[in-house]
Scaffold this motif. Sequence first.
Motif, PDB file in Angstrom:
ATOM      1  N   ASN A   1       2.980  -5.510   2.845  1.00  0.00           N
ATOM      2  CA  ASN A   1       1.743  -6.038   3.411  1.00  0.00           C
ATOM      3  C   ASN A   1       0.513  -5.214   3.008  1.00  0.00           C
ATOM      4  O   ASN A   1      -0.590  -5.511   3.435  1.00  0.00           O
ATOM      5  CB  ASN A   1       1.844  -6.153   4.932  1.00  0.00           C
ATOM      6  CG  ASN A   1       2.200  -4.845   5.605  1.00  0.00           C
ATOM      7  OD1 ASN A   1       2.300  -3.826   4.942  1.00  0.00           O
ATOM      8  ND2 ASN A   1       2.391  -4.882   6.908  1.00  0.00           N
ATOM      9  N   ASN A   2       0.736  -4.173   2.182  1.00  0.00           N
ATOM     10  CA  ASN A   2      -0.402  -3.409   1.666  1.00  0.00           C
ATOM     11  C   ASN A   2       0.009  -2.719   0.367  1.00  0.00           C
ATOM     12  O   ASN A   2       1.186  -2.661   0.017  1.00  0.00           O
ATOM     13  CB  ASN A   2      -0.936  -2.403   2.704  1.00  0.00           C
ATOM     14  CG  ASN A   2       0.099  -1.367   3.109  1.00  0.00           C
ATOM     15  OD1 ASN A   2       0.694  -0.719   2.241  1.00  0.00           O
ATOM     16  ND2 ASN A   2       0.316  -1.205   4.406  1.00  0.00           N
ATOM     17  N   ASP A   3      -0.986  -2.233  -0.344  1.00  0.00           N
ATOM     18  CA  ASP A   3      -0.738  -1.632  -1.667  1.00  0.00           C
ATOM     19  C   ASP A   3       0.128  -0.379  -1.592  1.00  0.00           C
ATOM     20  O   ASP A   3       0.978  -0.146  -2.454  1.00  0.00           O
ATOM     21  CB  ASP A   3      -2.065  -1.298  -2.355  1.00  0.00           C
ATOM     22  CG  ASP A   3      -2.833  -2.548  -2.769  1.00  0.00           C
ATOM     23  OD1 ASP A   3      -2.205  -3.622  -2.883  1.00  0.00           O
ATOM     24  OD2 ASP A   3      -4.058  -2.440  -2.986  1.00  0.00           O
ATOM     25  N   ASP A   4      -0.069   0.434  -0.566  1.00  0.00           N
ATOM     26  CA  ASP A   4       0.709   1.672  -0.423  1.00  0.00           C
ATOM     27  C   ASP A   4       2.191   1.357  -0.236  1.00  0.00           C
ATOM     28  O   ASP A   4       3.050   1.950  -0.895  1.00  0.00           O
ATOM     29  CB  ASP A   4       0.180   2.495   0.762  1.00  0.00           C
ATOM     30  CG  ASP A   4       0.854   3.848   0.858  1.00  0.00           C
ATOM     31  OD1 ASP A   4       1.000   4.517  -0.196  1.00  0.00           O
ATOM     32  OD2 ASP A   4       1.242   4.243   1.986  1.00  0.00           O
ATOM     33  N   THR A   5       2.478   0.420   0.620  1.00  0.00           N
ATOM     34  CA  THR A   5       3.872   0.024   0.858  1.00  0.00           C
ATOM     35  C   THR A   5       4.463  -0.615  -0.394  1.00  0.00           C
ATOM     36  O   THR A   5       5.625  -0.376  -0.733  1.00  0.00           O
ATOM     37  CB  THR A   5       3.959  -0.944   2.051  1.00  0.00           C
ATOM     38  OG1 THR A   5       3.370  -0.327   3.195  1.00  0.00           O
ATOM     39  CG2 THR A   5       5.400  -1.302   2.368  1.00  0.00           C
ATOM     40  N   ALA A   6       3.674  -1.418  -1.093  1.00  0.00           N
ATOM     41  CA  ALA A   6       4.148  -2.041  -2.332  1.00  0.00           C
ATOM     42  C   ALA A   6       4.513  -0.979  -3.358  1.00  0.00           C
ATOM     43  O   ALA A   6       5.535  -1.092  -4.051  1.00  0.00           O
ATOM     44  CB  ALA A   6       3.081  -2.989  -2.876  1.00  0.00           C
ATOM     45  N   GLN A   7       3.690   0.068  -3.471  1.00  0.00           N
ATOM     46  CA  GLN A   7       3.980   1.140  -4.423  1.00  0.00           C
ATOM     47  C   GLN A   7       5.246   1.898  -4.029  1.00  0.00           C
ATOM     48  O   GLN A   7       6.074   2.225  -4.867  1.00  0.00           O
ATOM     49  CB  GLN A   7       2.795   2.106  -4.528  1.00  0.00           C
ATOM     50  CG  GLN A   7       2.992   3.197  -5.563  1.00  0.00           C
ATOM     51  CD  GLN A   7       3.216   2.647  -6.958  1.00  0.00           C
ATOM     52  OE1 GLN A   7       2.449   1.814  -7.431  1.00  0.00           O
ATOM     53  NE2 GLN A   7       4.263   3.097  -7.623  1.00  0.00           N
TER      54      GLN A   7
END
Length: 81
Positions: free
Chosen positions: A62-68
């Motif tokens: 749900n956000n870029d940090d988690t996606a990374q």
Amino acid sequence: MASFEEIVENDFNLNIPRYVDTFEEEEPINLTELSNSMRATNKAIEQAETELYGLMKELTANNDDTAQQLADLMSLLQVGE
């Protein structure tokens, strides 16, 4: 039971290990069975990793940090698709 002569030979040392053999022979290892078992275990691990990788591909972030973080974790698995 130790004889008097055996005790004399051991300089009257009455330590139990000098007179009692506690050695138990180990069962021989069948290397063919061990190799087959190791191959089967490695195959099961590979299948589990592939399944885990497939399940992880379905995850969304749900956000870029988690996606990374998810991408980094998946790259650690290094399992082919």
